[in-house]
Design an enzyme around this catalytic site. Structure first.
Site, PDB file in Angstrom:
ATOM      1  N   GLY A 136     -28.160   1.803  80.626  1.00  0.00           N
ATOM      2  CA  GLY A 136     -27.984   0.867  79.541  1.00  0.00           C
ATOM      3  C   GLY A 136     -29.248   0.546  78.782  1.00  0.00           C
ATOM      4  N   CYS A 137     -30.356   1.202  79.091  1.00  0.00           N
ATOM      5  CA  CYS A 137     -31.609   0.905  78.401  1.00  0.00           C
ATOM      6  C   CYS A 137     -32.116   2.175  77.756  1.00  0.00           C
ATOM      7  CB  CYS A 137     -32.642   0.356  79.376  1.00  0.00           C
ATOM      8  SG  CYS A 137     -34.213   0.002  78.601  1.00  0.00           S
ATOM      9  N   GLY A 138     -32.304   2.149  76.435  1.00  0.00           N
ATOM     10  CA  GLY A 138     -32.734   3.353  75.752  1.00  0.00           C
ATOM     11  C   GLY A 138     -34.201   3.372  75.387  1.00  0.00           C
ATOM     12  N   CYS A 140     -36.794   2.010  77.650  1.00  0.00           N
ATOM     13  CA  CYS A 140     -37.661   1.719  78.781  1.00  0.00           C
ATOM     14  C   CYS A 140     -38.850   2.673  78.786  1.00  0.00           C
ATOM     15  CB  CYS A 140     -36.900   1.859  80.093  1.00  0.00           C
ATOM     16  SG  CYS A 140     -35.537   0.697  80.269  1.00  0.00           S
TER      17      CYS A 140
END
Length: 293
Positions: A136-138, A140
């Protein structure tokens, strides 16, 4: 008191209770999922079950021997994922700059090794970027604001999508989310023709990963992003618009809400942004000329 905690199939075997053993007639788990012993707790008691659960594993992306990123992803369609990631991250400017892809799977995770053009690898090394992704993190691991908000070329496609096609694509979308129907917790991205018919669907625990997989598939299949639009099952964040624009796709349609930065970037990049596509309606937040009514 509940029985001991259930375990996944791949964990070291222990003395199993007879009721949690795999039935002889149990069908194989679909790609991207795994069966596990589970307990259904109700007012009437506790029932042992066999449940399908979405897989999430570390996937290392290695370019010319350099380990560049480790992303948490669903271990399916990894060749598509690696190419899509390389294109949307600007590591490659064209699929032709990827010479070879090799996937090696381990007990916990996988490694995708890509052999890319020497000049692109030199540029990659100069970026000196160590990105560690999570579900869910693009963004990081991005070191600077400039890197996070890097520009892309304005989408050149002149395509405008009929409103009816947006509705048709979203209506056809859920039945093709096969893995999500089995396990839940899975995002999807689909590519649609201008009439709303869907060409391809890719799924993953991460919404960015699903879109990367889809873009990688389009590149591997020789399909032009400018000849259709994207439908996604998630909210529409900046990163989702950025990847859409990087692939030259003129419109993204989301079942959920956008963010302010997503709308602003969509306007700058020439990407139509339709959100809340549901129940026979949607809202156009950017580039309204991309939609015909």
């Amino acid at each position: 008191m509940l029985p001991p905690s259930p375990r996944l199939e791949s964990e070291p075997p222990e003395t199993e209770r007879p009721e949690t053993k795999r039935p002889e007639t149990e069908p194989p788990a679909p790609a991207g999922a795994r069966r596990a012993a589970a307990l259904r707790v109700t007012r009437g008691g506790v029932e042992p079950r066999r449940e399908l659960i979405a897989e999430e594993e570390p996937v290392a992306l290695v370019f010319n021997g350099l380990s560049y990123a480790v992303m948490m992803a669903t271990p399916a369609d990894l060749e598509d994922f690696a190419l899509g990631f390389a294109l949307t991250e600007g590591i490659l400017a064209s699929p032709d700059e990827l010479y070879d892809t090799e996937v090696e799977r381990f007990a916990r995770g996988a490694e995708v090794r890509l052999r890319i053009a020497a000049e692109r690898f030199a540029a990659l090394r100069n970026r000196q970027r160590n990105l560690a992704g999570r579900t869910g993190c693009g963004l990081c691991g991005v070191d600077t604001i400039a890197e996070a908000l890097r520009p892309v070329a304005h989408v050149a496609s002149r395509l405008a999508i009929p409103a009816e096609a947006v509705h048709a694509a979203m209506k056809a979308f859920p039945p093709l989310q096969v893995l999500n129907a089995e396990v839940g917790a899975i995002h999807a991205a689909a590519f649609a023709r201008p009439d709303g018919s869907l060409v391809a669907v890719r799924e993953d625990v991460g919404r960015h990963n699903a879109l990367d997989k889809l873009i990688g598939h389009l590149a591997r299949a020789g399909l032009s992003g400018g000849e259709g639009f994207v439908v996604v099952s998630s909210r529409c964040s900046y990163e989702m618009v950025h990847k859409t624009a990087a692939a030259g796709i003129p419109l993204i349609a989301s079942v959920s809400a956008p963010t302010v930065l997503a709308v602003e970037f969509a306007e700058e990049a020439g990407v139509g942004l339709c959100a809340f596509v549901r129940d026979g309606r949607f809202t156009v937040y950017a580039c309204p000329d991309r939609v015909t009514t």
